[in-house]
Structures are given as structure tokens and as C-alpha cells.
Scaffold this active site. Structure first.
Site, PDB file in Angstrom:
ATOM      1  N   PHE A 105      -4.171   3.532  14.846  1.00  0.00           N
ATOM      2  CA  PHE A 105      -4.503   4.538  13.840  1.00  0.00           C
ATOM      3  C   PHE A 105      -5.597   3.941  12.961  1.00  0.00           C
ATOM      4  CE2 PHE A 105      -1.769   8.379  13.216  1.00  0.00           C
ATOM      5  CZ  PHE A 105      -1.142   8.333  14.439  1.00  0.00           C
ATOM      6  N   LYS A 138     -11.671  -3.297  18.381  1.00  0.00           N
ATOM      7  CA  LYS A 138     -10.291  -3.743  18.627  1.00  0.00           C
ATOM      8  C   LYS A 138      -9.898  -3.586  20.094  1.00  0.00           C
ATOM      9  CE  LYS A 138      -8.649  -3.150  13.918  1.00  0.00           C
ATOM     10  NZ  LYS A 138      -7.459  -3.389  13.099  1.00  0.00           N
ATOM     11  N   LYS A 172       9.038 -17.467  -9.978  1.00  0.00           N
ATOM     12  CA  LYS A 172       8.275 -16.368 -10.577  1.00  0.00           C
ATOM     13  C   LYS A 172       7.129 -16.942 -11.426  1.00  0.00           C
ATOM     14  CE  LYS A 172       8.709 -12.515 -13.706  1.00  0.00           C
ATOM     15  NZ  LYS A 172       9.456 -11.988 -14.819  1.00  0.00           N
ATOM     16  N   PRO A 225      -3.041 -11.818  10.499  1.00  0.00           N
ATOM     17  CA  PRO A 225      -3.402 -11.604  11.908  1.00  0.00           C
ATOM     18  C   PRO A 225      -3.638 -10.118  12.159  1.00  0.00           C
ATOM     19  CG  PRO A 225      -1.050 -12.080  11.680  1.00  0.00           C
ATOM     20  CD  PRO A 225      -1.675 -12.299  10.330  1.00  0.00           C
ATOM     21  N   ASN A 242       0.862  -1.194   0.000  1.00  0.00           N
ATOM     22  CA  ASN A 242       0.000   0.000   0.000  1.00  0.00           C
ATOM     23  C   ASN A 242       0.893   1.238   0.000  1.00  0.00           C
ATOM     24  OD1 ASN A 242       0.541   0.838   2.832  1.00  0.00           O
ATOM     25  ND2 ASN A 242      -0.381  -1.150   3.263  1.00  0.00           N
TER      26      ASN A 242
END
Ligand code: PMT
Length: 416
Positions: A338, A356, A302, A319, A224
Site C-alpha cells: 500500500f 520496492k 522515563k 528495516p 501514526n
């Protein structure tokens, strides 16, 4: 980098000869070097060699009245952009930590107002000795950048960590520090110079930062856009506030902030292990953008383009490191997550805090309209969500978010 000025202190160890190569690299990189040779260092290299390589006079004695009249040891300690100790012996590190000033090198180190980089070299047992480790930890908390020594066979015949990092690695570190700005604590709140007087002294703060890379095959991965900047800024601010900081970092291109112990990982599962290994911690700030999913099958070779159909990717869930930590018997006293959201930022973050089971959630908007400034950018607009409610912070730099959050952490620990 144009013409940085380095004050190079050469300590007394067999690795001192490598300081000559470092002088050559700094000169080749366009820098100017002034050498200070300790009495021990002079047993291994001569002032003549260092003077010839640096093309500058070499200083050896505090009692050199000629130099004192012309330069003065205070001025010598401050006219450089960076002070480098190579090799930094166990004795020099101990004297620095104790604040001793019984020769020219230690006097300069006590008098300088410039950043200091130490490249240690010593016998493996000396490096691992509790006294040396205590001194190194103290110096790191005080803002000195102490490099990790290399591991390998030593001149004394033993094996392990203690070898001087290669001169190229020291030169690279010098470049990073100079490019990061003259003061490694710049932009940090004004704290007392004594680490033990700082608000997070004695506390262990665990920070995660950056993205995770989830391998698909040896050359491809899922990732990301996280750059690590927000997490690194928080680690730096916590270290400046006197904490012992462990930074578990996904793959990023940032320099380790001064005083921070960094553990590099690649995947979410590696990050989970590193977080677990770093416990116990008083505070954990989980800033990393952990991939929720990984490729279920890792192809050892690959994956080839075969036929018209692209290969399908089956995903498995990673996890949840934050939720696992919240349920752990070693749950930190203050657990902060965050939340990167693209819609209903506050409502989703409030829900995440409950699901959480964390103390605080710092929510930020990473929607296409805002996201470019946040993920990978230099600023952040956050909302601090606690049991007491939601605080909307104005847009600010990631460093400013870090400073404010660390101030809040310090206050929360005091208030209990
Ligand atoms: O790195 P930068 O470019 O500076 O950008 C900063 C940032 C946008 C990445 C950062 O400010 C941020 O928002 N980090 C959290 C991103 C995120 O993954 O949010 P989330 O809503 O998916 O996860 C919520 C929390 O759970 C986070 O604390 C995350 O670290 C944690 N998590 C998520 C998934 C997982 N498998 N394990 C986790 O621990």
C-alpha cells in the site's frame, strides 16, 4: 448491548463448572441464556444448576418430544443471537468439523444460521494433536470463532495450552461478536458454504495492518494515525474467501476477524520478525503504516524534564519489511504494498512499486484534505497500480476495497 440471546452449549469436560460462571456473567450483562447440556457435560454440572442460574429450562435430549413439539431443534438453534460452546471439547470440535449430528448439541450446531463462538478446553496433547488443529483450522475457515485456550497447569496434572479461557474473557469475546453484528461474514461476498469450494481455499495470505509504535522511553513512543481498519477488512475478506490468513498487527483496538490468526507486534522490527516467521505465504498484502524511523536510543527510564532545553531525538532507519520480502527467496507469489501519499499520489506510488519491486501497489491519498477519511476513517479512495497500468477505483468503504482486492487476488492466482 440490550438483551442479547445466547444459546450456551455445555460440553463434557472438567471445565464445565466454569460455564455456570459464564451464565452468571451473561445474565449480569443483561443477556438471556438458554443452556443445552451434552451427556458428557451432565457428568460435571447438573441441569438444575444451569436452570437456576439462567432462569430458563435446560435442554438435554434431541428425543425430548415435549420440547420438540413446543420448540423444535431447528427453532432452538436459530432463536439466539449467538451460539456459544463452553467448554468446547476435542470431541465436539471434531464432530462440528465433520458435520456430525448425533445428539442435541451437534444437531443444533449443524442447523444454526447464527454465529458460533467456541471456547476450547482439553488436555494439552489433545489440543496440540494434528487432528484437533486440523479441525480448528477448518472451523475457523468456515467462520466459527474458535478462541485460543489459556496456557497453564491442567486438572490432569500436565502443563500447556488447553485450559478454558476465563469466563470474563469469553464474555468479552461474546460482547465483541455481538457488537460486530450478527453475522461474522456479513458484508462479505457470497461464497459457497464449504470452505474447500471458496476461491482462496488452500492459500496462505499474509496481511500486515495498523501502525507501529517505536519506543522512546518506557512511556513514550513514535506512532501514526493508522487504525488498522483497512488491513483488518482485507484479512476478513481473505478468510471469508477461504484462505488461511495470518494478520500481523500493530497496536490497534479492533477485534480479530473470524477465521484469522493474529500476531500482535508493537515496533517495525517486531513486525519484520513476525512477517518472516509467518512465511511461506502465497500472497502478502502489506497494509501497515510502518514507521520509517525509530528512536536510535531507547531510554530505560522515563526521560526527565531537565533545564530549558528539550531532549533531542536521534532517529535510525527501520528495516523496509516490504522491500526485504520482495528480495527474499521466500517471496510470495503475489506481493502487494500500500502507499499512503499526500502529493503526486499516482506518480509516487508507481515509483514505489518499481523501487520496492512489488507486483501491485494500492495507492491512497492521505493529504490533509482527504487523509482524515482514510487514515483512521471508514472509507478509502484507492488506485490499483499493476504492471498493466493504473486503475482508479471510486471512493468506497474499506470493506468494499477489501472485497474488490480479494476478488482481484483470487483471479490473479487463477490466471497465473
Ligand atoms: O489503518 P487505517 O486507518 O485503515 O488506514 C489505512 C492506511 C492509510 C494506513 C493504508 O491504506 C495504507 O496506505 N497503508 C500504507 C501506509 C504506508 O506506510 O505507506 P508507505 O508509503 O510509507 O509504505 C509503502 C509500503 O511499504 C506499505 O505497504 C508499507 O506497509 C511498507 N513499508 C513501509 C515502511 C517500512 N519500513 N516497511 C514497510 O514494509
Amino acid at each position: 448491548m440490550s438483551g442479547p440471546r445466547i444459546l450456551l452449549i455445555v460440553g463434557g469436560g472438567i471445565a464445565a463448572y466454569k460455564a455456570c460462571e459464564l451464565v452468571r456473567l451473561i445474565r449480569k450483562g443483561g443477556g438471556e441464556v438458554t443452556c443445552v447440556l451434552t451427556e458428557g457435560g451432565a457428568q460435571f454440572v447438573t441441569p438444575m444448576s444451569l436452570a437456576a442460574l439462567s432462569e430458563n429450562p435446560v435442554h438435554t435430549s434431541l428425543w425430548d418430544l415435549k420440547n420438540e413439539a413446543e420448540i423444535g431443534h431447528i427453532q432452538l438453534s436459530r432463536q439466539a443471537d449467538l451460539v456459544v460452546i463452553c467448554p468446547a471439547t476435542a470431541d465436539l470440535l471434531a464432530k462440528m468439523a465433520a458435520g456430525l449430528a448425533d445428539d442435541l448439541a451437534t444437531t443444533l450446531l449443524l442447523a444454526t444460521d447464527k454465529p458460533v463462538l467456541a471456547a476450547p478446553a482439553m488436555n494439552v496433547r489433545m489440543w496440540q494433536h494434528a487432528a484437533t488443529q486440523r479441525n480448528v483450522a477448518w472451523l475457523r475457515q468456515a467462520g466459527v470463532r474458535v478462541m485460543e485456550p489459556d496456557e497453564g497447569a491442567m486438572a490432569c496434572g500436565e502443563y500447556g495450552p488447553g485450559r478454558l479461557p476465563e469466563p470474563e474473557a469469553i464474555w468479552q469475546e461474546i460482547s465483541v461478536l455481538l457488537n460486530a453484528g450478527a453475522d461474522p461474514l456479513a458484508g462479505q461476498p457470497e461464497f459457497d458454504a464449504q470452505p474447500e469450494h471458496r476461491p482462496l481455499y488452500g492459500k496462505h495470505v499474509l496481511v500486515t495492518a495498523g501502525p507501529t509504535h517505536e519506543p522512546i522511553d518506557p512511556v513514550r513512543y513514535i506512532a501514526n494515525r493508522s487504525s488498522g481498519k483497512q488491513g483488518y477488512a482485507i484479512a476478513a475478506a481473505a478468510a471469508a474467501a477461504g484462505a488461511r490468513v495470518t494478520l500481523v498487527s500493530g497496536p490497534v483496538t479492533l477485534a480479530t476477524p473470524p477465521g484469522v490468526d493474529r500476531v500482535d507486534v508493537e515496533s517495525a522490527r517486531e513486525m519484520a520478525q513476525a512477517v518472516n516467521a509467518a512465511l511461506p505465504a502465497d500472497v502478502a498484502v502489506m497494509v501497515a503504516a510502518v514507521a520509517d524511523w525509530r528512536s536510535e536510543d531507547f531510554a530505560a527510564e522515563k526521560i526527565k524534564k531537565r533545564g530549558a532545553e528539550p531532549p533531542s531525538l536521534r532517529l535510525a532507519e527501520n528495516p523496509d519489511i516490504l522491500a526485504t520480502l520482495a528480495a527474499s527467496p521466500q517471496r510470495p507469489r503475489l506481493l502487494i504494498g500500500f502507499a499512503a501519499e499526500t502529493e503526486d499520489v499516482i506518480a509516487n506510488a508507481v515509483r514505489k512499486r518499481e523501487v520496492k519491486n512489488v507486483d501491485w501497489i494500492v495507492a491512497n491519498d492521505v493529504s490533509p484534505a482527504r487523509g482524515k477519511d482514510t487514515m483512521g476513517g471508514d472509507s478509502n479512495t484507492v488506485h490499483l497500480i499493476t504492471q498493466a497500468g493504473t486503475e482508479n477505483w471510486e471512493p468506497m468503504s474499506k470493506q468494499a476495497v477489501a472485497r474488490r482486492l480479494v476478488e482481484r487476488i483470487a483471479k490473479a492466482l487463477v490466471d497465473g
